[in-house]
Design a protein around this motif. Structure first.
Motif, short mmCIF file in Angstrom:
data_model
loop_
_atom_site.label_atom_id
_atom_site.label_comp_id
_atom_site.label_asym_id
_atom_site.label_seq_id
_atom_site.Cartn_x
_atom_site.Cartn_y
_atom_site.Cartn_z
N GLU A 1 0.83 -1.20 0.00
CA GLU A 1 0.00 0.00 0.00
C GLU A 1 0.87 1.26 0.00
OE1 GLU A 1 -3.25 1.81 3.04
OE2 GLU A 1 -3.42 -0.35 2.61
N ALA A 2 1.97 1.21 0.76
CA ALA A 2 2.90 2.34 0.79
C ALA A 2 3.59 2.50 -0.56
CB ALA A 2 3.93 2.15 1.91
N GLU A 3 3.93 1.39 -1.20
CA GLU A 3 4.53 1.45 -2.53
C GLU A 3 3.58 2.13 -3.51
OE1 GLU A 3 5.61 -2.51 -3.75
OE2 GLU A 3 7.37 -2.56 -2.43
N ARG A 4 2.30 1.76 -3.45
CA ARG A 4 1.31 2.36 -4.34
C ARG A 4 1.19 3.86 -4.07
NH1 ARG A 4 -0.46 2.41 -9.08
NH2 ARG A 4 -0.43 0.18 -9.01
N LEU A 5 1.19 4.24 -2.80
CA LEU A 5 1.09 5.65 -2.43
C LEU A 5 2.29 6.43 -2.97
CD1 LEU A 5 -0.40 7.87 -0.86
CD2 LEU A 5 0.82 7.12 1.18
N LEU A 6 3.49 5.89 -2.80
CA LEU A 6 4.70 6.53 -3.31
C LEU A 6 4.64 6.66 -4.83
CD1 LEU A 6 7.76 7.30 -2.31
CD2 LEU A 6 8.27 5.20 -3.53
N TYR A 7 4.23 5.59 -5.48
CA TYR A 7 4.11 5.61 -6.94
C TYR A 7 3.09 6.66 -7.38
CZ TYR A 7 3.10 4.06 -11.68
OH TYR A 7 2.91 4.03 -13.03
N ASP A 8 1.92 6.66 -6.76
CA ASP A 8 0.86 7.60 -7.14
C ASP A 8 1.29 9.05 -6.95
OD1 ASP A 8 -0.81 5.51 -7.85
OD2 ASP A 8 -2.00 5.59 -6.01
N ARG A 9 2.09 9.32 -5.94
CA ARG A 9 2.55 10.68 -5.68
C ARG A 9 3.53 11.19 -6.75
NH1 ARG A 9 3.87 11.07 0.79
NH2 ARG A 9 1.70 10.92 1.48
N HIS A 10 4.29 10.28 -7.33
CA HIS A 10 5.40 10.72 -8.18
C HIS A 10 5.33 10.28 -9.64
CE1 HIS A 10 7.56 12.29 -4.70
NE2 HIS A 10 7.15 11.22 -4.06
N ALA A 11 4.50 9.33 -9.97
CA ALA A 11 4.52 8.73 -11.31
C ALA A 11 4.17 9.72 -12.42
CB ALA A 11 3.59 7.52 -11.37
N ALA A 12 3.20 10.59 -12.21
CA ALA A 12 2.79 11.51 -13.28
C ALA A 12 3.92 12.46 -13.65
CB ALA A 12 1.55 12.30 -12.86
#
Length: 194
Positions: free
Chosen positions: A32-43
């Protein structure tokens, strides 16, 4: 448990409590933390990769490889910069590697041929394409700094950290990129006023 997972990185005051907690959770394997980190920075990583490569598929490959590296190396993150700056540093390096590996060198149609083949193409669109080709024509050192500073809004300190150069070198590269683009645009602007 959290304390033991944070031993892999040393805080130098650049990472806030929320980021430290997120890093610790990711290092501990929290999906879940990985997804949060990804969602914050991927765009933003995608925009940067797309602007560097000019290719949507290569940009997606670069994003995927960037986050593989981020998750793999996060335990060694030393927090000498913000997490976002470190991620973008990884993204620049990864994107350059993806682009080199693919060896894609697209040859753009001449501007006149594009306009003749597609009469509906308006002047603004043609000018925008021409400017994009001019940016693509800058050397890697200048192009990446120009993209990061003028198109993505990174500070010279963030660019310096991401590229392993000094903030002054970033300013110099940006100035040179702008000068080259200005010189290339001058005849076009002059022609449009005639």
């Amino acid at each position: 448990m959290i304390a033991s997972t944070t031993e892999g990185f040393r805080s130098h005051g650049m990472v806030g409590t929320e980021e430290r907690d997120l890093i610790a959770r990711v290092v501990a394997g929290d999906r879940e933390a990985e997804r949060l980190l990804y969602d914050r920075h991927a765009a933003r990583v995608y925009r940067l990769a797309y602007r560097i490569t000019g290719d949507a598929d290569l940009a997606l490959d670069a994003v995927q490889e960037t986050f593989i590296r981020v998750f793999r190396d996060l335990a060694r993150f030393e927090a000498r910069s913000t997490l976002a700056t470190w991620i973008h540093s990884v993204a620049v390096s990864t994107t350059q590697n993806v682009a080199r590996r693919e060896h894609r060198h697209r040859k753009a149609e001449p501007l006149q041929a594009t306009a003749a083949a597609h009469p509906a193409v308006d002047h603004d669109h043609a000018l925008r394409e021409h400017i994009e080709r001019m940016v693509d024509g800058l050397g890697d050192d200048l192009r990446i700094v120009f993209i990061m500073a003028d198109l993505e809004g990174f500070s010279h300190e963030e660019i310096a950290t991401a590229l392993g150069i000094s903030p002054n070198a970033s300013r110099i590269r940006l100035s040179r990129a702008r000068q080259q683009l200005r010189r290339a645009l001058t005849p076009i602007v002059r022609d449009s006023h005639d």
